[in-house]
Design a protein around this motif. Structure first.
Motif, PDB file in Angstrom:
ATOM      1  N   GLU A 168      42.845 -67.979   3.263  1.00 11.12           N
ATOM      2  CA  GLU A 168      42.251 -68.711   2.553  1.00 11.12           C
ATOM      3  C   GLU A 168      43.327 -69.668   1.622  1.00 11.12           C
ATOM      4  OE1 GLU A 168      37.903 -66.814   1.780  1.00 11.12           O
ATOM      5  OE2 GLU A 168      39.332 -66.219   0.383  1.00 11.12           O
ATOM      6  N   ASN A 172      43.371 -75.162   4.065  1.00  9.03           N
ATOM      7  CA  ASN A 172      42.119 -75.745   3.834  1.00  9.03           C
ATOM      8  C   ASN A 172      41.017 -75.550   4.563  1.00  9.03           C
ATOM      9  OD1 ASN A 172      43.574 -77.880   2.068  1.00  9.03           O
ATOM     10  ND2 ASN A 172      44.862 -78.520   3.933  1.00  9.03           N
ATOM     11  N   LYS A 173      39.883 -75.705   4.223  1.00 10.17           N
ATOM     12  CA  LYS A 173      38.458 -75.637   4.865  1.00 10.17           C
ATOM     13  C   LYS A 173      38.644 -75.541   6.014  1.00 10.17           C
ATOM     14  CE  LYS A 173      35.949 -74.970   0.511  1.00 10.17           C
ATOM     15  NZ  LYS A 173      34.790 -75.635  -0.154  1.00 10.17           N
TER      16      LYS A 173
END
Length: 264
Positions: A168, A172-173
């Protein structure tokens, strides 16, 4: 079948974090870390901190012991040199991964620095010329950090938690590498270690990467902020637990300023 699945899982853990820096990334990280450790000033490239019994050299102020010295902290500079030896990096003829610090005391060190002795000058020039290679070493160290941390944890749930938070911070997402997150993990691992050495504890409590990941606030959406705040808490605990003679309170302000660069 279980053995095969376990083997595949183990291999994925060991190699999932192999980090290769581009030349641009290596130079960026080298400058960021060097700004943190030595304000980007040449005079701090080969240094001996007050209250410590060892020298701190290079962009990461890598710890280097004189001959026969023992300490609770991990000696890192020989690891840096070993990494460069593998790559065939040119270095002074007297220096290799087995070489102890040439000066046996802080007084000897500063005398050599003031006199600009041959070994001091050669060491300085070597460190000045190999900043990207030092950043590459830090990437190698971080590559091994996750598996090293997981090996010290018995509970599967905690292993998964540490792995999840590690990624995390780094990603990045969308799964792409977050360059600031990469810098954060590289810098903190170099700054305070992986958190796996039992000797790097005060009153049984550590302050390394493992402990920071473990104590991140899960409700904080900004993972870099969560990491920085957890790191502040772990270093505050370290100061509280440290032997009074070390006077570690004097480092709190500088440490917190460094940690604020992780997200602000």
């Amino acid at each position: 079948m279980r053995f095969i699945l376990f083997f595949i899982l183990s291999i994925s853990i060991l190699f999932a974090t192999q980090i290769k820096l581009t030349e641009k990334q290596a130079n960026f990280i080298a400058q960021k870390v060097w700004q943190n450790e030595g304000a980007g000033l040449d005079k701090y490239l080969v240094h001996w901190n007050e209250g410590e019994d060892f020298a701190s050299v290079g962009i990461g102020h890598f710890i280097w012991f004189s001959k026969g010295h023992m300490e609770r902290f991990r000696e890192v500079f020989p690891m840096v040199v070993a990494s460069m030896e593998e790559k065939g990096v040119k270095m002074p003829s007297w220096l290799n991964s087995k070489t102890p610090l040439p000066w046996n005391s802080k007084e000897e060190f500063y005398a050599a620095k003031k006199a600009k002795s041959k070994k001091y000058v050669q060491l300085f020039k070597f460190l000045k010329a190999t900043m990207p290679e030092q950043a590459d070493f830090m990437a190698q160290r971080l590559s091994a950090a996750l598996s090293q941390m997981l090996e010290t944890i018995e509970e599967p749930e905690k292993q998964q938690l540490i792995k999840k938070r590690f990624y995390e911070v780094m990603h990045n997402k969308d799964g792409s590498v977050n360059e600031r997150g990469l810098y954060v993990l590289l810098d903190y691992t170099n700054f305070k270690g992986e958190g796996t050495l039992k000797s790097e504890r005060y009153k049984g409590e550590g302050w390394g990467l493992l402990q920071v990941l473990e104590h991140m606030n899960p409700k904080e959406a900004n993972k870099l902020k969560a990491f920085a705040e957890s790191a502040k808490a772990m270093l505050s605990r370290r100061i509280k637990n440290s032997p009074p003679a070390r006077g570690e309170e004097r480092w709190r302000k500088g440490w917190n300023v460094r940690l604020d660069t992780y997200w602000k």
